[in-house]
Design a protein around this motif. Structure first.
Motif, PDB file in Angstrom:
ATOM      1  N   THR A  66       0.859  -1.180   0.000  1.00 20.89           N
ATOM      2  CA  THR A  66       0.000   0.000   0.000  1.00 20.89           C
ATOM      3  C   THR A  66       0.896   1.230   0.000  1.00 20.89           C
ATOM      4  O   THR A  66       2.079   1.152   0.333  1.00 20.89           O
ATOM      5  CB  THR A  66      -0.917   0.039   1.238  1.00 20.89           C
ATOM      6  N   HIS A 111       1.202   5.349   1.308  1.00 27.98           N
ATOM      7  CA  HIS A 111       0.718   6.264   2.332  1.00 27.98           C
ATOM      8  C   HIS A 111       1.283   7.660   2.085  1.00 27.98           C
ATOM      9  O   HIS A 111       2.316   7.811   1.445  1.00 27.98           O
ATOM     10  CB  HIS A 111       1.171   5.804   3.724  1.00 27.98           C
ATOM     11  N   THR A 163       1.819  10.405  11.600  1.00 30.45           N
ATOM     12  CA  THR A 163       0.637   9.613  11.231  1.00 30.45           C
ATOM     13  C   THR A 163       0.368   9.770   9.741  1.00 30.45           C
ATOM     14  O   THR A 163       0.489  10.867   9.193  1.00 30.45           O
ATOM     15  CB  THR A 163      -0.588  10.075  12.022  1.00 30.45           C
ATOM     16  N   THR A 164       0.027   8.652   9.087  1.00 33.56           N
ATOM     17  CA  THR A 164      -0.276   8.701   7.660  1.00 33.56           C
ATOM     18  C   THR A 164      -1.776   8.875   7.421  1.00 33.56           C
ATOM     19  O   THR A 164      -2.591   8.795   8.352  1.00 33.56           O
ATOM     20  CB  THR A 164       0.190   7.415   6.956  1.00 33.56           C
ATOM     21  N   ASP A 165      -2.123   9.074   6.149  1.00 33.68           N
ATOM     22  CA  ASP A 165      -3.529   9.241   5.781  1.00 33.68           C
ATOM     23  C   ASP A 165      -4.351   7.989   6.031  1.00 33.68           C
ATOM     24  O   ASP A 165      -5.576   8.046   6.113  1.00 33.68           O
ATOM     25  CB  ASP A 165      -3.641   9.648   4.310  1.00 33.68           C
ATOM     26  N   LYS A 166      -3.674   6.835   6.198  1.00 36.56           N
ATOM     27  CA  LYS A 166      -4.374   5.584   6.486  1.00 36.56           C
ATOM     28  C   LYS A 166      -4.311   5.215   7.968  1.00 36.56           C
ATOM     29  O   LYS A 166      -4.689   4.103   8.358  1.00 36.56           O
ATOM     30  CB  LYS A 166      -3.807   4.452   5.632  1.00 36.56           C
ATOM     31  N   GLY A 167      -3.840   6.131   8.805  1.00 39.15           N
ATOM     32  CA  GLY A 167      -3.838   5.920  10.242  1.00 39.15           C
ATOM     33  C   GLY A 167      -2.637   5.195  10.801  1.00 39.15           C
ATOM     34  O   GLY A 167      -2.568   4.939  12.006  1.00 39.15           O
ATOM     35  N   ASP A 183       5.255  10.948   0.710  1.00 37.71           N
ATOM     36  CA  ASP A 183       5.300   9.503   0.889  1.00 37.71           C
ATOM     37  C   ASP A 183       6.443   9.178   1.845  1.00 37.71           C
ATOM     38  O   ASP A 183       7.602   9.534   1.562  1.00 37.71           O
ATOM     39  CB  ASP A 183       5.541   8.840  -0.472  1.00 37.71           C
TER      40      ASP A 183
END
Length: 401
Positions: free
Chosen positions: A18, A20, A76-80, A109
């Motif tokens: 994935t 992020h 923290t990334t956009d996907k938590g 990224d």
């Protein structure tokens, strides 16, 4: 800035399932020096009090000092997904991240950590390059590298090498060397706190202390000593002669940091004892100067102060090309152990203590894992294997913006 290839990012992106982007950055100025912190005037928002006794020594206890100013960085990334790094600089470091660095990290990224590092170093170079800015940059970089491992789903050491050292011998730093030896440490480092200001009596006490330490641990345990910049060239030469029967493995940071010529003289004149330095050096650029002068038999970058994981890996590789080994300062953290596992030349990992009276707090124990039978062990948890509870960080926060 010239464009260049970032080989680690290219490889990691092929392994990532994935992608992020960075969505948020937070920091906590925490207590990682439980013996010293209760006496610090700035703890819990107070003002730093000048020590009553004035000497010519470096005072490592100030509010922006490396350990007293330990800084946890959470990205923290956009996907938590959350990554954690350990930097320094206290509130000064936190302010640099909040008001400057974070604006060049948001939306990026994490796998582009090398490029991000170069960018952050460049934009801060007019007021950075050493000291607090690099402390802060180190914390950000380590949190990004932690995310890289978690995104790929692999421990950080495996992102670098297929043959990591998963069992790492430990050495203990502190004054209770007989206790360390009894607990299975194969090597001990004794701080000697008397310097030029203490005169002849202090010199005699230093010589007595190192002999006493050798008698306490026996001949089979290696013995090192840390001076913390208290001596000059002549003092160091006289001490090495007076302690020539002790079999000291190394003398650490004996003289002022910028006296490269003096350190190079010590390297030439003191044998076989190593002259070591680098705990307070910064980035590959600073270490290139140290190496150019041939001013150390071994170097000691700190992963949380010298620029982070990828930068310290670069430093170690450049040193190894000159047959100079790297033993990280305070390597016995999750971040330091992962780098130690994949250094180009074998070494040991430093830990502080253990203490007989158990002063280490819960956060300290989490971020400085204890070796068993003189060995650190690494597992296969993704990233650096660090997940921190916000309530725990808040409990040990000593100051905040």
């Amino acid at each position: 800035m010239q464009s260049k290839e970032y080989h680690l990012a290219s490889e990691w992106k092929t392994r990532a399932k994935t992608r992020h982007t960075v969505a948020g950055i937070r920091t906590w100025h925490v207590n990682l020096n439980p013996r010293a912190m209760p006496s610090l005037g700035f703890a819990k928002g107070g003002e730093w009090q000048k020590p009553a006794a004035q000497t010519g020594h470096v005072d490592w206890r100030g509010p922006f000092a490396a350990q007293a100013g330990a800084l946890i960085v959470e990205i923290t990334t956009d996907k938590g997904l959350k990554g954690y790094g350990l930097g320094g600089g206290g509130l000064a470091g936190a302010l640099i991240i909040e008001r400057h660095l974070q604006h060049f990290v948001h939306g990026r990224d994490p796998l582009d950590v090398e490029e991000i590092w170069d960018r952050l170093y460049h934009i801060t170079s007019i007021y950075g390059r050493r000291g607090v800015v690099i402390y802060a940059l180190s914390g950000v970089e380590l949190a990004l590298v932690d995310l890289c491992g978690k995104i790929v789903g692999a421990p950080v050491y495996s992102l670098i090498t297929d043959s990591p050292r998963l069992k790492i011998p430990a050495y203990a730093t502190g004054g209770d060397v007989s206790y360390y030896a009894e607990n299975g440490f194969p090597a001990c480092k004794l701080p000697l706190r008397n310097g030029l200001a203490e005169g002849k009596d202090g010199f005699a006490e230093n010589v007595e202390m190192i002999h006493t330490a050798r008698d306490a641990i026996g001949a089979d345990v290696e013995l090192m000593t840390d001076i913390y910049l208290r001596w000059d060239v002549d003092y160091t030469l006289r001490f090495a002669e007076a302690a020539s029967d002790v079999d000291i493995k190394w003398i650490e940071e004996a003289i002022p940091l910028d006296d490269y010529a003096g350190m190079a003289q010590l390297v030439r004149d003191i044998q076989p004892t190593w002259i070591v330095s680098g705990e307070h050096e910064f980035t590959r650029y600073g270490f290139r100067e140290l190496l150019r002068w041939k001013a150390a038999d071994m170097i000691q970058p700190d992963i949380s102060w010298a620029g982070g994981f990828t930068e310290c890996l670069c430093i170690a590789r450049e040193a190894a090309a000159q047959e100079i080994s790297t033993w990280l300062h305070q390597a016995g953290t999750p971040w330091g152990l992962h780098l130690t596992a994949c250094l180009p030349m074998p070494c040991m990992a430093e830990t502080f203590g253990p203490s007989r009276d158990g002063v280490e707090n819960e956060l300290y124990r989490l971020l400085r894992p204890a070796p068993e039978d003189g060995l650190f062990s690494l597992n296969d948890a993704p990233g650096f294997g660090v997940d921190l509870d916000e309530a725990l960080l808040e409990a040990y926060t000593v100051d905040r913006l």
